[in-house]
Design a protein around this motif. Structure first.
Motif, PDB file in Angstrom:
ATOM      1  N   ARG A  99       0.647  -1.428   0.329  1.00  0.00           N
ATOM      2  CA  ARG A  99      -0.001  -0.471   0.400  1.00  0.00           C
ATOM      3  C   ARG A  99       0.943   1.148   0.048  1.00  0.00           C
ATOM      4  N   ILE A 100       0.722   1.680  -1.141  1.00  0.00           N
ATOM      5  CA  ILE A 100       1.810   2.831  -1.438  1.00  0.00           C
ATOM      6  C   ILE A 100       0.833   4.806  -0.737  1.00  0.00           C
ATOM      7  N   GLY A 101       1.006   4.932  -0.082  1.00  0.00           N
ATOM      8  CA  GLY A 101       0.464   6.511   0.098  1.00  0.00           C
ATOM      9  C   GLY A 101       1.343   7.551  -0.449  1.00  0.00           C
ATOM     10  N   ILE A 102      -0.026   8.702  -1.264  1.00  0.00           N
ATOM     11  CA  ILE A 102       0.541   9.278  -1.821  1.00  0.00           C
ATOM     12  C   ILE A 102      -0.705  10.959  -1.353  1.00  0.00           C
ATOM     13  N   ASN A 103       0.156  11.795  -1.529  1.00  0.00           N
ATOM     14  CA  ASN A 103      -0.450  12.914  -1.036  1.00  0.00           C
ATOM     15  C   ASN A 103      -1.329  13.268  -2.007  1.00  0.00           C
ATOM     16  N   VAL A 104      -2.501  12.286  -2.126  1.00  0.00           N
ATOM     17  CA  VAL A 104      -3.997  13.035  -2.813  1.00  0.00           C
ATOM     18  C   VAL A 104      -4.807  13.408  -1.906  1.00  0.00           C
ATOM     19  N   PRO A 144      -9.239  14.866  -0.885  1.00  0.00           N
ATOM     20  CA  PRO A 144     -10.286  15.509  -1.626  1.00  0.00           C
ATOM     21  C   PRO A 144     -10.759  16.291  -0.409  1.00  0.00           C
ATOM     22  N   THR A 145     -10.459  15.856   1.109  1.00  0.00           N
ATOM     23  CA  THR A 145     -10.672  16.878   2.219  1.00  0.00           C
ATOM     24  C   THR A 145     -10.217  17.392   2.800  1.00  0.00           C
ATOM     25  N   PHE A 146      -8.720  17.526   3.055  1.00  0.00           N
ATOM     26  CA  PHE A 146      -7.849  18.004   3.549  1.00  0.00           C
ATOM     27  C   PHE A 146      -7.044  18.459   2.599  1.00  0.00           C
ATOM     28  N   ALA A 147      -7.033  19.657   3.344  1.00  0.00           N
ATOM     29  CA  ALA A 147      -5.987  20.427   1.828  1.00  0.00           C
ATOM     30  C   ALA A 147      -4.337  19.767   1.919  1.00  0.00           C
ATOM     31  N   PHE A 148      -3.963  19.931   3.753  1.00  0.00           N
ATOM     32  CA  PHE A 148      -3.241  19.368   3.915  1.00  0.00           C
ATOM     33  C   PHE A 148      -2.010  17.986   3.502  1.00  0.00           C
ATOM     34  N   ALA A 149      -3.062  16.827   2.934  1.00  0.00           N
ATOM     35  CA  ALA A 149      -2.633  16.174   2.516  1.00  0.00           C
ATOM     36  C   ALA A 149      -2.981  15.825   0.756  1.00  0.00           C
ATOM     37  N   ASP A 150      -2.978  16.459   0.352  1.00  0.00           N
ATOM     38  CA  ASP A 150      -3.276  17.228  -0.819  1.00  0.00           C
ATOM     39  C   ASP A 150      -2.705  17.452  -1.786  1.00  0.00           C
ATOM     40  N   GLY A 151      -1.097  17.835  -1.213  1.00  0.00           N
ATOM     41  CA  GLY A 151      -0.273  18.391  -1.994  1.00  0.00           C
ATOM     42  C   GLY A 151       0.414  18.075  -2.932  1.00  0.00           C
ATOM     43  N   SER A 207       1.121  17.570  -7.079  1.00  0.00           N
ATOM     44  CA  SER A 207       0.235  18.798  -8.301  1.00  0.00           C
ATOM     45  C   SER A 207       0.365  17.811  -9.141  1.00  0.00           C
ATOM     46  N   HIS A 208      -0.271  17.716 -10.114  1.00  0.00           N
ATOM     47  CA  HIS A 208      -1.147  17.336 -11.287  1.00  0.00           C
ATOM     48  C   HIS A 208       0.521  16.618 -11.864  1.00  0.00           C
ATOM     49  N   CYS A 246      -1.083   2.599  -5.385  1.00  0.00           N
ATOM     50  CA  CYS A 246      -1.307   3.384  -4.942  1.00  0.00           C
ATOM     51  C   CYS A 246      -3.179   3.893  -3.566  1.00  0.00           C
ATOM     52  N   VAL A 247      -2.308   4.497  -2.838  1.00  0.00           N
ATOM     53  CA  VAL A 247      -3.385   4.965  -2.408  1.00  0.00           C
ATOM     54  C   VAL A 247      -3.575   6.613  -1.253  1.00  0.00           C
ATOM     55  N   HIS A 248      -4.865   7.321  -0.961  1.00  0.00           N
ATOM     56  CA  HIS A 248      -4.333   8.288  -0.138  1.00  0.00           C
ATOM     57  C   HIS A 248      -4.470   8.445   1.173  1.00  0.00           C
ATOM     58  N   ALA A 249      -2.880   9.071   1.258  1.00  0.00           N
ATOM     59  CA  ALA A 249      -2.195   9.163   2.850  1.00  0.00           C
ATOM     60  C   ALA A 249      -2.860  10.715   3.212  1.00  0.00           C
ATOM     61  N   GLU A 250      -3.895  10.675   3.434  1.00  0.00           N
ATOM     62  CA  GLU A 250      -4.778  11.238   3.496  1.00  0.00           C
ATOM     63  C   GLU A 250      -4.866  11.138   5.367  1.00  0.00           C
ATOM     64  N   SER A 251      -5.027  10.109   5.587  1.00  0.00           N
ATOM     65  CA  SER A 251      -5.441   9.375   7.122  1.00  0.00           C
ATOM     66  C   SER A 251      -3.519   9.737   8.100  1.00  0.00           C
ATOM     67  N   LEU A 252      -2.421   9.541   7.310  1.00  0.00           N
ATOM     68  CA  LEU A 252      -0.915   9.380   7.913  1.00  0.00           C
ATOM     69  C   LEU A 252      -0.343  10.739   7.811  1.00  0.00           C
ATOM     70  N   VAL A 253      -1.226  11.786   6.524  1.00  0.00           N
ATOM     71  CA  VAL A 253      -0.442  12.947   6.640  1.00  0.00           C
ATOM     72  C   VAL A 253      -1.242  13.616   7.915  1.00  0.00           C
ATOM     73  N   ILE A 254      -2.539  13.403   8.078  1.00  0.00           N
ATOM     74  CA  ILE A 254      -3.150  13.911   8.953  1.00  0.00           C
ATOM     75  C   ILE A 254      -2.305  13.690  10.685  1.00  0.00           C
TER      76      ILE A 254
END
Length: 415
Positions: free
Chosen positions: A121-126, A128-135, A137-138, A156-164
């Motif tokens: 499971r590869i976390g990437i910083n994407v 839709p909820t938290f700008a902090f975890a959406d860094g 770029s396209h 690849c999965v959203h790393a939202e929970s990890l970043v926050i």
């Protein structure tokens, strides 16, 4: 009253923050990665278009990513985390430099490293909820997928929970310093709301705003927003545009002030009363209004329990406040590396029924919050004019208990 930073030397600040970063990477990051279920985290940023999280991962005196910086965090079965960097310059002992640009292209190095670790499971910083975890770029996202190839791109999965989780959590050393930062903010406000700064009939709210901003600057504190100072007065309610900004006897003043120091931010709102001729204390109605706002604070803190979401806390606290006959508005938020920081949103001033997404995130231990809210009360001495008491004080949630970091305002500042 002295306004000076907790640590004045820039060199000492950098050394202290790097000590904290080393401890965070060693003790905190493995726990957050395990909790998120992510075994491989890739953070990519280009110079001057930095991912919001990358500057919390780079040691001082780094002020930007360099060219294209790639950080990799690989969670091992033994619970440790390998910390790798694919950049030209390195970051000392905190990261192992695994790319030699004289022998290998940066993307080829990334492809090789991923293949060696074979993450699931590869976390990437994407996000839709938290700008902090959406860094991410396209363009970097597209480039990353090509480097990963189809097999690993599908992992690849959203790393939202990890970043926050990384951003919101404070280590003991940070929590030990935080009360000093909040106390510094209280001293700043106490001086601003005194005869040292304000001469009734002469001083304007703009004068106080720029005194606050200049004083923070000279003290080595970074304001993370422009301070505000406003007036309520008999015949000049908060519900209408102000008719003046010159401070006069009989005014109720409000300020909103926040700064960052040692990588940590504060956020505070307090009130002052300018005595009118013949007065020795504020009108009882204003004193009562402040007490009612304190009551809303108490009710909110009582509901801020670990595991509850921001929306659950908001609903419970508002219900209790309304039942008590109060007129509350709750819009509290986390504090940390940022002013409006990562973590659960507990109401917005224009969303008192809940905040989808950001309000659905739960509260965790070892996190810091700006308890921001207001309460409206009719003041008899002002012909029952509604007065809004807007308060903001900083608190820490630790060991399942939330406490003020350096007290709160329970009495109006008197000028």
């Amino acid at each position: 009253m002295t306004i000076s930073p907790v640590v004045s030397s820039l060199r000492a600040q950098a050394e202290l923050q790097n000590e904290w970063l080393a401890e965070r990477l060693t003790t905190l990051l493995p726990e957050i990665m395990a909790r998120s279920g992510i075994d491989f985290w890739i953070v990519v940023a280009r110079e001057y278009n930095e991912d919001p999280v990358i500057m919390t991962l780079l040691p001082a005196p780094a002020m930007n990513a360099r060219r294209r910086t790639i950080l990799i965090f690989a969670h091992r079965a033994d619970g440790t985390v390998d910390r790798l960097t694919l950049d030209r310059y390195g970051y000392g002992d905190l990261y192992t430099q695994v790319w030699n640009p004289d022998h290998e292209a940066q993307d080829a190095c990334l492809t090789r490293i991923v293949g060696e670790y074979n993450p699931q499971r590869i976390g990437i910083n994407v996000s839709p909820t938290f700008a902090f975890a959406d860094g991410l770029s396209h363009a970097e996202y597209e480039r990353l997928l090509i480097a990963l190839g189809p097999t690993y791109a599908e992992r690849c999965v959203h790393a939202e929970s990890l970043v926050i989780g990384w951003l919101e959590r404070r280590i003991p050393a940070e929590l030990a310093v935080y009360p000093e930062l909040v106390a510094l903010g209280h001293r700043l406000i106490a001086t601003a709301f005194s005869r040292t700064v304000i001469t009734p009939g002469v001083t304007t709210t703009d004068d106080v705003v720029w005194w606050l901003r200049q004083t923070m600057h000279e003290a080595g504190l970074r304001a993370w927003f422009q301070p505000t100072v406003s007036i309520q007065a008999r015949g000049m309610p908060f519900t209408e545009p102000p008719t003046r900004n010159r401070i006069l006897p009989g005014d109720l003043l409000h300020c909103d002030v926040g700064f960052c120091h040692l990588g940590l931010c504060t956020d505070q709102q307090q009130h002052a009363y300018v005595l009118a001729r013949g007065e020795t204390s504020p009108p009882d109605g204003l004193v009562s209004a402040l007490a009612r706002a304190n009551q809303v604070q108490d009710l909110l803190l009582a509901e801020m329990q670990v595991g509850r979401t921001g929306n659950q806390v908001l609903a419970l606290a508002r219900a209790r406040a309304l039942q008590a006959g109060l007129q509350p508005s709750i819009y509290s938020h986390p504090l940390g590396y940022h002013g409006h920081a990562a973590g659960p949103t507990i109401g917005l001033w224009d969303m008192q029924e809940g905040v989808p997404g950001a309000g659905d995130y739960p509260l965790y231990n070892d996190t810091v919050y700006a308890i921001e809210l207001n309460s409206v009360t009719a003041v008899p001495e002002w012909d029952d004019q509604p007065v809004r008491i807007a308060l903001e004080e900083d608190a820490v949630l630790a060991g399942g208990k939330i406490e003020w970091l350096h007290g709160r305002q329970t009495r109006l500042h008197i000028i």
